[in-house]
Each structure stands twice: as structure tokens, then as C-alpha cells.
Design a protein around this motif. Sequence first.
Motif, short mmCIF file in Angstrom:
data_model
loop_
_atom_site.label_atom_id
_atom_site.label_comp_id
_atom_site.label_asym_id
_atom_site.label_seq_id
_atom_site.Cartn_x
_atom_site.Cartn_y
_atom_site.Cartn_z
N ALA A 1 28.50 50.16 106.87
CA ALA A 1 29.76 50.35 106.14
C ALA A 1 29.55 50.25 104.63
CB ALA A 1 30.79 49.32 106.60
N GLY A 2 28.65 49.34 104.20
CA GLY A 2 28.36 49.22 102.77
C GLY A 2 27.72 50.48 102.21
N TYR A 3 26.76 51.02 102.94
CA TYR A 3 26.11 52.26 102.50
C TYR A 3 27.08 53.44 102.56
CZ TYR A 3 21.50 50.03 102.58
OH TYR A 3 20.42 49.22 102.32
N ARG A 4 27.92 53.46 103.56
CA ARG A 4 28.90 54.53 103.69
C ARG A 4 29.89 54.49 102.53
NH1 ARG A 4 30.44 59.56 104.95
NH2 ARG A 4 32.48 59.68 105.97
N ASP A 5 30.29 53.29 102.10
CA ASP A 5 31.18 53.18 100.95
C ASP A 5 30.49 53.66 99.68
OD1 ASP A 5 33.78 52.02 99.82
OD2 ASP A 5 32.27 51.00 98.61
N ASP A 6 29.19 53.37 99.53
CA ASP A 6 28.43 53.90 98.40
C ASP A 6 28.45 55.42 98.39
OD1 ASP A 6 27.74 51.59 97.13
OD2 ASP A 6 25.68 51.52 97.83
N GLN A 7 28.35 56.01 99.57
CA GLN A 7 28.37 57.48 99.65
C GLN A 7 29.73 58.03 99.23
OE1 GLN A 7 28.65 59.39 103.57
NE2 GLN A 7 26.85 60.62 103.00
N LEU A 8 30.80 57.42 99.72
CA LEU A 8 32.14 57.91 99.43
C LEU A 8 32.53 57.63 97.98
CD1 LEU A 8 33.99 56.76 102.67
CD2 LEU A 8 33.22 59.07 102.10
N SER A 9 32.09 56.50 97.43
CA SER A 9 32.51 56.10 96.09
C SER A 9 31.63 56.67 94.99
CB SER A 9 32.54 54.57 95.98
OG SER A 9 33.45 54.01 96.90
N TYR A 10 30.32 56.78 95.28
CA TYR A 10 29.37 57.14 94.22
C TYR A 10 28.51 58.36 94.56
CZ TYR A 10 30.60 52.39 92.82
OH TYR A 10 31.29 51.26 92.47
N GLY A 11 28.72 58.94 95.74
CA GLY A 11 27.94 60.11 96.12
C GLY A 11 26.51 59.81 96.49
N LEU A 12 26.18 58.57 96.76
CA LEU A 12 24.82 58.21 97.13
C LEU A 12 24.57 58.51 98.61
CD1 LEU A 12 24.58 54.78 95.30
CD2 LEU A 12 23.65 56.97 94.54
N PRO A 13 23.36 58.94 98.95
CA PRO A 13 23.07 59.23 100.36
C PRO A 13 22.99 57.96 101.19
CG PRO A 13 21.08 59.42 99.06
CD PRO A 13 22.20 59.22 98.08
N VAL A 14 23.42 58.05 102.43
CA VAL A 14 23.25 56.94 103.36
C VAL A 14 21.78 56.91 103.78
CG1 VAL A 14 23.89 55.99 105.61
CG2 VAL A 14 25.62 57.10 104.18
N PRO A 15 21.04 55.83 103.52
CA PRO A 15 19.60 55.83 103.75
C PRO A 15 19.26 55.82 105.24
CG PRO A 15 20.32 53.64 103.14
CD PRO A 15 21.52 54.55 102.97
N PRO A 16 18.11 56.39 105.60
CA PRO A 16 17.66 56.33 106.99
C PRO A 16 17.20 54.92 107.33
CG PRO A 16 15.97 57.34 105.62
CD PRO A 16 17.17 57.15 104.74
N PRO A 17 17.18 54.56 108.61
CA PRO A 17 16.79 53.20 109.02
C PRO A 17 15.41 52.79 108.53
CG PRO A 17 17.84 54.33 110.84
CD PRO A 17 17.66 55.36 109.76
N GLU A 18 14.47 53.75 108.50
CA GLU A 18 13.11 53.42 108.07
C GLU A 18 13.09 52.94 106.62
OE1 GLU A 18 13.33 56.19 111.36
OE2 GLU A 18 14.07 56.34 109.29
N GLU A 19 13.90 53.57 105.78
CA GLU A 19 13.95 53.17 104.37
C GLU A 19 14.55 51.78 104.21
OE1 GLU A 19 16.42 54.55 100.40
OE2 GLU A 19 15.68 56.12 101.77
N VAL A 20 15.59 51.49 104.97
CA VAL A 20 16.23 50.18 104.91
C VAL A 20 15.25 49.11 105.39
CG1 VAL A 20 18.09 48.75 105.84
CG2 VAL A 20 18.55 51.11 105.16
N ALA A 21 14.55 49.38 106.48
CA ALA A 21 13.58 48.41 107.00
C ALA A 21 12.48 48.15 105.99
CB ALA A 21 12.99 48.92 108.32
N SER A 22 12.01 49.19 105.33
CA SER A 22 10.95 49.05 104.34
C SER A 22 11.41 48.21 103.16
CB SER A 22 10.50 50.43 103.87
OG SER A 22 9.50 50.33 102.89
N GLU A 23 12.65 48.43 102.71
CA GLU A 23 13.18 47.67 101.58
C GLU A 23 13.34 46.19 101.93
OE1 GLU A 23 16.78 49.54 100.41
OE2 GLU A 23 15.81 51.26 99.46
#
Length: 356
Positions: free
Chosen positions: A152-174
Motif C-alpha cells: 500500500a505504501g508503494y502503491r501510494d507513491d505511484q498514485l501520488s508521485y508517479g513512482l513505479p511499484v518495485p518488484p519483490p526482488e528489488e525490495v528484498a535486495s534493499e
Amino acid sequence: PPPPLFSSRRRHTRYFLESRGLGDVYKRQLVTESIGRVYTQEISETDETVKKALGLLPADADLWESLVEFQADAVAGFYAPLDGRLYVVGEPGGQTGEVSLGREIDQVLVHELVHALQATHSDLVDVTIGLLDHDDLAFALGALLEGDATWAGYRDDQLSYGLPVPPPEEVASEFEAHWSEEQHQEVPRLVRESLVLMYPAGYALVTRILDAGGVPALDAALLDPPLTSEDVLHPERYLDSSGPAPLRFLQLETERIAPSPECTTVGSNSFGEFGLRIWAKERGMEDPGAAAAAEGWDADRAVVFDCPSGTAFGGLVQFGRAARAREFAEIARRLARPSTRVDDSGARVLLWANLT
């Protein structure tokens, strides 16, 4: 894992910490109080004794202190249990008492507000609060709840700022890069990995659920959640069935296996496939080997006794196939401490010390 910091059905209110310097001190106090409401130091001491006896924690670990320090360092905000308050750390603003809340804080707010909504519309949050003797179930439910809030946090970033919702692999790596073992060597592996993995693994599960059926499927998952860490670590097994398999609960008859009538039960718990991985890594295995060793887990239960002759314990692990149980038994005999006996029969393996 300790109870998550997000549960209450009461009215929620937003509170902001006034400065980063004050916030560090105040945040530790808030985290300590919030954890202590449901996971007291007394409970933590018992939990620590059980996990040390079973080899899930190093002998010199301080579970309570590690938990408080790690969570106080990790959280940028949390929805506190029982008192219904939402806390967020902000940067100091231009005038005394003001704070600056940027995009990153927006994401934290969304994340924690989702937890407030979960507490209102799902019973899962209430379940996690009192779940102190089944770490496997707590991990599974916590992962779904954290995965939902993280998405939901990433989805809000997408709706509010146009940022892409990251794939699970990227989130795990971070997550792994930020909370790596090298940077947090003082934190016991069980504490670090259970809390860090819960978020990306839950996010990966939620992403798979959304891909399969959208938000209605995620709503359905909150009513029919994953019940084991196996469901979370292998989302395809959770999704390929009509829902999670019934929770298997292995019963150990303490009166029959205690070394003497004078023994008292310290505690019991279930740790799941995730717990088996941690045990193998504590015994010196690397990640791939530990994951392979725990593969095929089906159920487990462990009990620890305090006896006049010393500590005694039994850990019963059930696998889906007898061949997999034999493989694990062979690995366990190589890895277990010299005082630990390993017996296998059919699909079950018993690790034990000082039992009758």
C-alpha cells in the motif's frame, strides 16, 4: 518473532516526534513500552531460555535488549498495540516544535494507517497480539499484514508521485542491503532475519496474490491467511491450493517425556521451515544449504524442561515424506551439539537431550 507493533481496535491518533535527536531517545522509550505491553521482559526471558536450549540463539544473546535496540533503530513509525496511537518520526522544521514530513514519511503514514485498517476489519491483528508460543504462525500472519501495508505504501507513491511499484526482488535486495548481517553482527540471527525477512517475503506473497486476483484476492487472503512460514517462503504452494492447509499441531506429552517428576516445563513453541533454516545457520550452514535442509517441513513442536539434573528438551519435526525426514536427520546428526540426540522414525525426526 515478537508481537508486531500495530494492533488495536480503538481510535487512532497521529503523533509526531519533534526532532531527530529527541526522537531517537523518545522512540526507544515508545518501542520499549509498546513491546512490553504484550511481550514483557519476563516472557522474553522464558522465550530466550527456550531458544537457547534449542540452539536458535547464541548462548550470550540478550533477546529483550536485542529486540528493543533493533526495532528502535529500524522503525520510522509504528501503530502501537492496545493504545491505538500512530507514531511517526519527522525531521525538525523551521520553528520550535515543527516537523517536516516528506514523501518518505507519507509512505510510512500509509503503511501504519493500513495497519489501523487491518485492526478494524480483520481479526488477524488481534490473533498476533496473544500469539506467544507459535513463532511459525506469528511469522506467517505478520508477513501477510506487513506485506499488505508495504504494498500500500508503494502503491501510494505511484498514485501520488508517479513512482513505479518495485518488484519483490528489488525490495528484498534493499532490505538485505540495509539490514545486512555484516552491519548488524550484534543482533542475533533469529531476531534480525525474522523481522527483516517478514517485510520483503510478505511483500512478495502479496504481490503474487494481487497478480493472481487483484485486491479482492488480497481481501480474501486476510480472511483465509497463510498459516506457516512455508506458505510465505513458497507463495506458489499457498496460491496453488484452495487455501492454506489446516494448521498441524504436534502434541508432546510432557508428563511422559520429562526426565523426572520434579521437572518443570519452561516453555514450548513451533518454529516452522523458517525456524529450521535459522537452526541450521546457527550450526554453521550457509543460506542455500540451510534452505535445502529445511525443505519439506510439515510441522514441528518443541518443549524445554528445567530439571534438577539440568535442562532437558525435545524438538519433534515432521516432514512431508519419510525420505526427506531421513535426509534431515543425517544433517542434524552432523550439526547438532554433542549433547543432542537425533532419532528418526518414518516422516518424523526428534532432536532431544536428557529425556526419558
